[in-house]
Design a protein around this motif. Structure first.
Motif, short mmCIF file in Angstrom:
data_model
loop_
_atom_site.label_atom_id
_atom_site.label_comp_id
_atom_site.label_asym_id
_atom_site.label_seq_id
_atom_site.Cartn_x
_atom_site.Cartn_y
_atom_site.Cartn_z
N ARG A 190 0.85 -1.20 0.00
CA ARG A 190 0.00 0.00 0.00
C ARG A 190 0.87 1.24 0.00
NH1 ARG A 190 -4.06 -0.84 4.96
NH2 ARG A 190 -4.49 1.34 4.57
N THR A 191 1.86 1.26 0.88
CA THR A 191 2.78 2.40 0.94
C THR A 191 3.49 2.57 -0.39
OG1 THR A 191 3.11 1.90 3.27
CG2 THR A 191 4.69 3.39 2.25
N GLY A 192 3.89 1.44 -1.00
CA GLY A 192 4.59 1.51 -2.28
C GLY A 192 3.75 2.18 -3.35
N VAL A 193 2.48 1.82 -3.43
CA VAL A 193 1.59 2.42 -4.43
C VAL A 193 1.53 3.94 -4.21
CG1 VAL A 193 -0.82 2.61 -5.16
CG2 VAL A 193 0.22 0.35 -4.87
N TRP A 194 1.34 4.34 -2.96
CA TRP A 194 1.23 5.78 -2.67
C TRP A 194 2.52 6.53 -2.95
CZ3 TRP A 194 -2.68 8.83 -2.49
CH2 TRP A 194 -3.93 8.32 -2.15
N GLU A 195 3.66 5.91 -2.64
CA GLU A 195 4.93 6.59 -2.90
C GLU A 195 5.11 6.86 -4.39
OE1 GLU A 195 7.86 4.25 -0.92
OE2 GLU A 195 7.53 5.30 0.99
N HIS A 196 4.71 5.90 -5.21
CA HIS A 196 4.85 6.09 -6.65
C HIS A 196 3.88 7.15 -7.16
CE1 HIS A 196 7.91 3.11 -7.21
NE2 HIS A 196 7.21 2.26 -6.46
N ILE A 197 2.68 7.17 -6.64
CA ILE A 197 1.72 8.21 -7.04
C ILE A 197 2.29 9.59 -6.69
CG2 ILE A 197 -0.53 9.24 -6.53
CD1 ILE A 197 -1.55 6.35 -6.00
N ASN A 198 2.81 9.71 -5.48
CA ASN A 198 3.31 11.01 -5.03
C ASN A 198 4.54 11.47 -5.80
OD1 ASN A 198 1.38 11.81 -3.26
ND2 ASN A 198 2.28 10.73 -1.52
N ALA A 199 5.39 10.53 -6.19
CA ALA A 199 6.57 10.91 -6.95
C ALA A 199 6.16 11.48 -8.31
CB ALA A 199 7.49 9.70 -7.13
N VAL A 200 5.19 10.83 -8.97
CA VAL A 200 4.75 11.32 -10.27
C VAL A 200 4.10 12.69 -10.12
CG1 VAL A 200 3.17 10.92 -12.21
CG2 VAL A 200 4.44 9.01 -11.22
N ARG A 201 3.33 12.81 -9.07
CA ARG A 201 2.64 14.06 -8.79
C ARG A 201 3.64 15.19 -8.57
NH1 ARG A 201 0.59 15.33 -3.74
NH2 ARG A 201 -0.53 17.25 -4.23
N ALA A 202 4.66 14.93 -7.81
CA ALA A 202 5.66 15.96 -7.54
C ALA A 202 6.34 16.38 -8.84
CB ALA A 202 6.69 15.43 -6.54
#
Ligand SMILES: Nc1ncnc2c1ncn2[C@@H]1O[C@H](COP(=O)(O)OP(=O)(O)O)[C@@H](O)[C@H]1O
Ligand SMILES: [Mg+2]
Length: 279
Positions: free
Chosen positions: A173-185
């Protein structure tokens, strides 16, 4: 309609036979934010999302995406968004790279850019090394990240994720969110996500809407909602002690009864057999 908003729903209603799945939903997602639409199973989240993505038909004036009416030029709306549906959208018999390439074709990524864009999308979700393995050999978390890459390959301004982490273990779950946030940034992309994991929304969403019986019952930043409940409970504006959780807020706005209903919080067994089926 607010033309600066990524999504705006005004009195959105959607009926399946006798069931009012969405019942007068008012919702604005601001450009650049991560907005969480929260609620138990059956609240109407998926139906609202499918209206926003133009997969379900809506009358004129009810849904706009970056100012485009979802009842009008559906392709104009679809070109702006990437969508990770609640059901499985990856093919187990193709490799990760083949799956993402398929989406690049469907979403009209120019042929000469395709291979590079597919590579970038797979790298962005941490699947570069597994790109040429069959998706059928992936873990649940990898499948979900593959679906994220599929949605990202067209470089959407708005990413819509329906229960992106359901059925995953905490690390995945954390992995999915980290990737979303990296793309967003990196891109400033707007994110609209549904979840019934309140802790996750608290941590990752700028604002949340608590949805129950087809309508948003409370709206704000997670902290605003939690402080608001603490103030109501204590009858003062400087409450002491630990803040209530978002789940407490939800129980408060839903007026109890949540646990007795099918789809209440006690009924959060994974409805997403799919990730496991492939994983
Ligand atoms: N295709 C459908 N046909 C009939 N009823 C549906 C259909 N999809 C959803 N519903 C009903 O609409 C309501 C909202 O469902 P849904 O939007 O899937 O909620 P959520 O995503 O919040 O779990 C539920 O009562 C559900 O049973
Ligand atoms: Mg749903």
């Amino acid at each position: 309609m607010n033309t600066n908003s990524a999504v705006s729903c005004t009195g959105l209603t959607y009926v399946f036979g006798e069931t009012k799945a969405v019942d007068g939903l008012d919702l604005t997602v601001r450009e650049g934010e991560v907005f969480g639409l929260l609620g138990p199973n059956g609240a109407g989240k998926t139906t609202a999302i499918r209206c926003i993505t133009t997969l379900l038909p809506v009358p004129p004036g009810m849904v706009h995406v970056f100012g485009n009416d979802a009842s009008g030029d559906k392709m104009a709306v679809r070109r702006l968004l990437g969508y990770v549906p609640q059901q499985l959208s990856a093919d187990a018999s193709l490799t990760g790279r083949q799956n993402v390439t398929l989406f690049a074709r469907v979403f009209d990524v120019a042929r000469r850019e395709r291979a590079e864009r597919v590579r970038q999308a797979l790298t962005a979700v941490g699947l570069a090394d597994a790109a040429d393995r069959l998706a059928g050999t992936y873990s649940g978390g990898m499948v979900r990240r593959l679906e994220l890459a599929q949605a990202l390959v067209s470089a959407p301004r708005l990413l819509i994720l329906d229960e992106p982490t359901i059925g995953l273990d905490p690390i995945a779950r954390t992995g999915v969110w980290e990737h979303i946030n990296a793309v967003r940034a990196a891109t400033g992309m707007t994110v609209l996500v549904t979840t019934h994991y309140m802790d996750e929304a608290d941590q990752y969403c700028d604002r949340v809407g608590l949805m129950h019986h087809g309508r948003v019952r409370a709206l704000g930043t997670p902290l605003e909602l939690r402080r608001g409940l603490a103030e109501r409970r204590s009858g003062t504006d400087v409450p002491t002690g630990p803040l209530p959780t978002l789940e407490d807020v939800f129980r408060d706005v839903a007026g109890g009864g949540l646990d007795d209903e099918p789809g209440g919080f006690r009924d959060v067994r994974s409805t997403r057999r799919t990730a496991r089926r492939v994983g």
